[in-house]
Design a protein around this motif. Structure first.
Motif, mmCIF file in Angstrom:
data_model
loop_
_atom_site.group_PDB
_atom_site.id
_atom_site.type_symbol
_atom_site.label_atom_id
_atom_site.label_comp_id
_atom_site.label_asym_id
_atom_site.label_seq_id
_atom_site.Cartn_x
_atom_site.Cartn_y
_atom_site.Cartn_z
ATOM 1 N N ASP A 1 0.812 -1.218 0.000
ATOM 2 C CA ASP A 1 0.000 0.000 0.000
ATOM 3 C C ASP A 1 0.845 1.268 0.000
ATOM 4 O O ASP A 1 0.300 2.363 -0.141
ATOM 5 C CB ASP A 1 -0.922 0.010 1.228
ATOM 6 N N GLU A 2 2.164 1.125 0.154
ATOM 7 C CA GLU A 2 3.024 2.306 0.230
ATOM 8 C C GLU A 2 3.354 2.892 -1.134
ATOM 9 O O GLU A 2 3.992 3.934 -1.224
ATOM 10 C CB GLU A 2 4.326 1.964 0.972
ATOM 11 N N ILE A 3 2.967 2.232 -2.195
ATOM 12 C CA ILE A 3 3.258 2.724 -3.539
ATOM 13 C C ILE A 3 1.944 2.825 -4.322
ATOM 14 O O ILE A 3 1.097 1.931 -4.256
ATOM 15 C CB ILE A 3 4.256 1.813 -4.274
ATOM 16 N N SER A 4 1.760 3.934 -5.015
ATOM 17 C CA SER A 4 0.517 4.153 -5.750
ATOM 18 C C SER A 4 0.445 3.232 -6.966
ATOM 19 O O SER A 4 1.458 2.726 -7.445
ATOM 20 C CB SER A 4 0.415 5.608 -6.205
ATOM 21 N N GLU A 5 -0.773 3.059 -7.445
ATOM 22 C CA GLU A 5 -0.995 2.222 -8.615
ATOM 23 C C GLU A 5 -0.208 2.729 -9.813
ATOM 24 O O GLU A 5 0.447 1.964 -10.527
ATOM 25 C CB GLU A 5 -2.495 2.203 -8.942
ATOM 26 N N ALA A 6 -0.256 4.045 -10.028
ATOM 27 C CA ALA A 6 0.420 4.620 -11.188
ATOM 28 C C ALA A 6 1.933 4.469 -11.077
ATOM 29 O O ALA A 6 2.602 4.108 -12.054
ATOM 30 C CB ALA A 6 0.049 6.095 -11.323
ATOM 31 N N ASP A 7 2.471 4.747 -9.895
ATOM 32 C CA ASP A 7 3.920 4.642 -9.709
ATOM 33 C C ASP A 7 4.386 3.196 -9.855
ATOM 34 O O ASP A 7 5.449 2.927 -10.420
ATOM 35 C CB ASP A 7 4.324 5.188 -8.340
#
Length: 412
Positions: free
Chosen positions: A314-320
């Motif tokens: 959850d610490e990284i966004s979908e786009a990233d």
């Protein structure tokens, strides 16, 4: 105590490909050859038998003659040590003349041939590996290896220091065999001898060290062996740090729980700090293959300066995440995620790992030919425009189709 391996219970002893080899050796010298080493050890322990090795009183020339007279191929794969490889039915079987050491320097040995089974057994490494069986299954145990097999102990033959001085790779072999076949605590004398001589591993070739270490890490659960290697600083001698032994020890349980295949390279990566310079040092020292090096360095670059679990789940966004996966591939993220999960078992990264395992790289829908059709000449300007379009496509979450991208082409 009389022990016999019943060939009816051990199909490897009567395999069609092996039978002509046994018949050829028996015809040349009845009773002069026996199974030895791993095949006998594993049969006694009830483990699968992968390789069949044969010890013989016949000298190499006589072995070659016996095999060729039977129409079999004889390959001199280790003639200086008395080894001829018999090829039968598409399979290879090592046949080695009984030996005694003449001189050793910790890396290699000069040997002389003998007909004395006890003498041959005394030059072997561990008592569990010095058990012989004739072709009918009668077991011959000159070093009391059957007791070690029963107790799941790995004990050097004779004096542990002497055995290690003969070949310093036996330090790693001690822990490798403990990982595969041992239980409880390692033999105290062997453990202390390994600690005393660990610095001499530097005299060994990197290829031998890495091959042995991978075999150790391929054990179903090498955790206890790794912890004991850490305790006596053998692990630190190999990797330059005491990092990661807890994670590496927990990884096998995670692999088993998730139904994953054993991954020796990932287990090795668990022992390395995720720093580029440290990874570069260790892969150069051990002379890993290009593929192994590439995987480790990609993981190290992705995790450089981060804690194990940072930038995951959850610490990284979908786009990233999608952008990073496209640029770097899924493997570095997958390696980081699995190691983070092993490092923090309470943090469930299962969904994240499953997503990484199923990820497929999208195909950029524009090519250089499209730009040439728009008036670009092959060269730097074309490359820059193509890269610009690819970045826009990535930023869109890969949603822009070919037509939309072509509409954004700048004039040549």
């Amino acid at each position: 105590m009389t022990v016999r391996l019943d060939p009816a219970d051990h199909p490897w002893m009567t395999a069609d490909s092996l039978r002509p080899v046994l018949q050829a050796l028996e015809a040349a010298r009845p009773g002069g050859s026996r199974f030895v080493g791993g095949c006998v050890r594993n049969a006694i322990l009830g483990d699968p038998v992968d390789d069949v090795d044969i010890a013989t009183q016949l000298e190499p020339d006589a072995v070659t003659k016996a095999l060729e007279s039977a129409g079999l191929k004889a390959v001199p794969t280790g003639l200086e040590h008395g080894t001829i490889t018999a090829v039968s039915g598409g399979e290879a079987f090592e046949v080695t003349t009984l030996r005694k050491d003449v001189s050793t320097d910790g890396r290699r040995a000069v040997v002389a041939f003998t007909e004395d089974w006890d003498e041959d057994s005394r030059r072997r490494d561990f008592r569990i590996n010095a058990i012989y069986a004739n072709f009918d299954g009668q077991v011959y145990d000159p070093q009391n290896g059957l007791k070690d097999a029963e107790n799941r102990e790995i004990v050097f033959i004779g004096d542990a220091d002497d055995r290690i001085r003969e070949d310093y790779l036996r330090i790693l072999r001690f822990f490798r065999f403990f990982a595969w076949y041992g239980s409880g605590r390692p033999d105290r004398d062997g453990l202390l001898a390994c600690s005393r001589h660990k610095a001499q591993m530097e005299t060994l070739s990197a290829e031998r060290i890495w091959a042995e270490l991978k075999k150790l890490l391929a054990a179903p659960d090498p955790g206890f062996a790794l912890r004991w290697m850490w305790t006596v600083s053998v692990l630190e001698t190999l990797t330059g740090s005491k990092f990661g032994v807890d994670t590496a020890s927990r990884l096998p349980a995670l692999e088993q729980a998730q139904g994953w295949d054993i991954d020796p390279l990932l287990r090795f990566m668990a022992l390395l700090p995720p720093r580029v310079e440290r990874a570069e040092t260790i892969v150069a020292k051990l002379k890993l293959s290009n593929a192994e090096k590439g995987r480790i360095m990609a993981w190290a670059r992705l995790g450089h300066g981060l804690q194990r679990g940072e930038g995951l789940g959850d610490e990284i966004s979908e786009a990233d995440l999608n952008a990073a996966l496209y640029r770097d591939g899924a493997q570095p993220f997958l390696d980081r995620a699995i190691l983070a999960w092993a490092d923090e078992p309470e943090r469930d990264l299962g969904d994240f790992v499953s997503r990484l395992k199923s990820w497929e790289r999208p195909e950029f829908p524009v090519s250089g030919k499209d730009l040439i059709a728009q008036g670009y000449e092959p060269g730097e300007a074309l490359g820059k425009e193509l890269k610009s379009l690819e970045n826009k496509w990535i930023e869109s979450g890969f949603s822009l189709d070919r037509a939309a991208l072509l509409d954004q082409i700048q004039s040549a």
